[in-house]
Write a protein that holds these residues in place. Structure first.
Motif, mmCIF file in Angstrom:
data_model
loop_
_atom_site.group_PDB
_atom_site.id
_atom_site.type_symbol
_atom_site.label_atom_id
_atom_site.label_comp_id
_atom_site.label_asym_id
_atom_site.label_seq_id
_atom_site.Cartn_x
_atom_site.Cartn_y
_atom_site.Cartn_z
ATOM 1 N N ASN A 182 -15.813 0.512 1.427
ATOM 2 C CA ASN A 182 -16.882 1.216 2.137
ATOM 3 C C ASN A 182 -16.500 1.861 3.458
ATOM 4 O O ASN A 182 -17.223 2.745 3.932
ATOM 5 C CB ASN A 182 -18.039 0.236 2.420
ATOM 6 N N ASP A 183 -15.388 1.460 4.048
ATOM 7 C CA ASP A 183 -15.119 1.904 5.422
ATOM 8 C C ASP A 183 -13.730 2.488 5.638
ATOM 9 O O ASP A 183 -13.287 2.599 6.787
ATOM 10 C CB ASP A 183 -15.341 0.734 6.383
ATOM 11 N N GLY A 184 -13.042 2.848 4.572
ATOM 12 C CA GLY A 184 -11.782 3.565 4.739
ATOM 13 C C GLY A 184 -10.574 2.742 5.101
ATOM 14 O O GLY A 184 -9.537 3.294 5.501
ATOM 15 N N LEU A 185 -10.667 1.412 4.988
ATOM 16 C CA LEU A 185 -9.484 0.594 5.242
ATOM 17 C C LEU A 185 -8.462 0.815 4.129
ATOM 18 O O LEU A 185 -8.809 0.847 2.951
ATOM 19 C CB LEU A 185 -9.860 -0.891 5.306
ATOM 20 N N VAL A 186 -7.199 0.959 4.526
ATOM 21 C CA VAL A 186 -6.114 1.170 3.564
ATOM 22 C C VAL A 186 -5.016 0.154 3.850
ATOM 23 O O VAL A 186 -4.624 -0.048 5.006
ATOM 24 C CB VAL A 186 -5.543 2.598 3.665
ATOM 25 N N VAL A 187 -4.529 -0.492 2.799
ATOM 26 C CA VAL A 187 -3.403 -1.422 2.905
ATOM 27 C C VAL A 187 -2.210 -0.805 2.198
ATOM 28 O O VAL A 187 -2.305 -0.462 1.006
ATOM 29 C CB VAL A 187 -3.731 -2.795 2.271
ATOM 30 N N VAL A 188 -1.104 -0.630 2.907
ATOM 31 C CA VAL A 188 0.090 -0.043 2.305
ATOM 32 C C VAL A 188 1.256 -1.019 2.423
ATOM 33 O O VAL A 188 1.301 -1.860 3.320
ATOM 34 C CB VAL A 188 0.464 1.308 2.966
ATOM 35 N N GLY A 189 2.196 -0.874 1.486
ATOM 36 C CA GLY A 189 3.416 -1.667 1.521
ATOM 37 C C GLY A 189 4.580 -0.791 1.917
ATOM 38 O O GLY A 189 4.666 0.378 1.510
ATOM 39 N N ALA A 190 5.492 -1.336 2.718
ATOM 40 C CA ALA A 190 6.613 -0.547 3.214
ATOM 41 C C ALA A 190 7.858 -1.418 3.348
ATOM 42 O O ALA A 190 7.764 -2.652 3.442
ATOM 43 C CB ALA A 190 6.263 0.074 4.567
ATOM 44 N N ASP A 203 3.899 1.723 -1.435
ATOM 45 C CA ASP A 203 2.782 1.142 -2.184
ATOM 46 C C ASP A 203 1.489 1.424 -1.475
ATOM 47 O O ASP A 203 1.366 1.227 -0.260
ATOM 48 C CB ASP A 203 2.978 -0.377 -2.310
ATOM 49 N N GLY A 204 0.486 1.914 -2.241
ATOM 50 C CA GLY A 204 -0.847 2.097 -1.696
ATOM 51 C C GLY A 204 -1.015 3.273 -0.779
ATOM 52 O O GLY A 204 -2.036 3.380 -0.087
ATOM 53 N N VAL A 205 -0.037 4.175 -0.738
ATOM 54 C CA VAL A 205 -0.100 5.326 0.160
ATOM 55 C C VAL A 205 -1.185 6.296 -0.319
ATOM 56 O O VAL A 205 -1.173 6.697 -1.484
ATOM 57 C CB VAL A 205 1.260 6.043 0.231
ATOM 58 N N PRO A 206 -2.127 6.652 0.542
ATOM 59 C CA PRO A 206 -3.193 7.572 0.111
ATOM 60 C C PRO A 206 -2.650 8.944 -0.237
ATOM 61 O O PRO A 206 -1.692 9.421 0.358
ATOM 62 C CB PRO A 206 -4.121 7.637 1.336
ATOM 63 N N ASP A 207 -3.277 9.587 -1.226
ATOM 64 C CA ASP A 207 -2.866 10.935 -1.632
ATOM 65 C C ASP A 207 -3.122 11.907 -0.500
ATOM 66 O O ASP A 207 -4.076 11.787 0.267
ATOM 67 C CB ASP A 207 -3.650 11.376 -2.865
#
Length: 209
Positions: A182-190, A203-207
């Motif tokens: 609901n609030d735009g939180l993004v979790v990415v792996g690096a 991992d999980g990188v937004p388009d």
């Protein structure tokens, strides 16, 4: 509030500077913000990284005082108190990017692989608590062909562990799940490369828009 996508680009730019042995003027002068930070903070990213002395997130991403909310633990594992730390920063400060940052040649990964290969080795109970968190994500690799190539095994184990931690944050917390939906939180792996100084977000990188 800075979006996850904007923050990710900021971290990429900062890492490129770091890998090129350059620091931004804003970072160098960030200590002058010490006074204004006395009453609050608005970190742009939450970084769950390894405690390895060679991977300090603020330096690797060329960020300054008050820019990052950094949680460090050997092997960048996810345990309840660490999830709670991520939840706190995301909810309290409105930070919308979480980075799980592993790195090449991670000693915690190596210790886990050694413990799996030689289970009779003596480790302290506390060290085993770290190994037991890493074990599920890397154990399967030892039964594959990778077991015969140590370099490839360690590389894949580092990434498997990052993926496991990132997925735990995405799906192991009701609060974080709601913020993601609901609030735009993004979790990415690096993964940070000790050899090049570069961070690869895999991992999980937004388009891109």
């Amino acid at each position: 509030m800075i979006s996850a996508r904007e923050t990710l680009e900021r971290l990429r730019e900062g890492n490129r500077r770091f890998a090129s042995n350059v620091r931004s003027l804003d970072t160098l002068l960030s200590q002058t913000r010490r006074g204004e930070l006395q009453t609050g903070q608005r970190p742009v990213a939450i970084v769950l990284g390894c405690s390895d002395s060679r991977v300090p997130a603020e330096i690797v991403f060329d960020q300054g005082l008050g820019d990052l909310f950094v949680i460090r633990v050997a092997g960048n594992i996810v345990a309840p108190c660490l999830v709670g730390s991520v939840e706190f920063a995301a909810a309290q400060f409105g930070t919308r990017l979480v980075v799980v940052l592993g790195h090449s040649r991670c000693s915690a990964i190596l210790a886990t692989l050694e413990a799996l290969r030689q289970p009779t080795m003596i480790h302290s109970h506390n060290l085993y608590s770290i190994i037991d968190h890493i074990r599920p994500s890397v154990e399967i690799l030892l039964s594959a062909e990778l077991q015969h190539d140590t370099n490839d095994l360690i590389r894949d184990a580092v990434r498997a562990n990052v993926l496991a931690s990132a997925n735990h944050l995405r799906h192991g917390s009701e609060l974080l799940e709601k913020l993601i939906l609901n609030d735009g939180l993004v979790v990415v792996g690096a993964e940070y490369s000790l050899e090049t100084g570069l961070v690869e977000f895999f991992d999980g990188v937004p388009d891109a828009d």
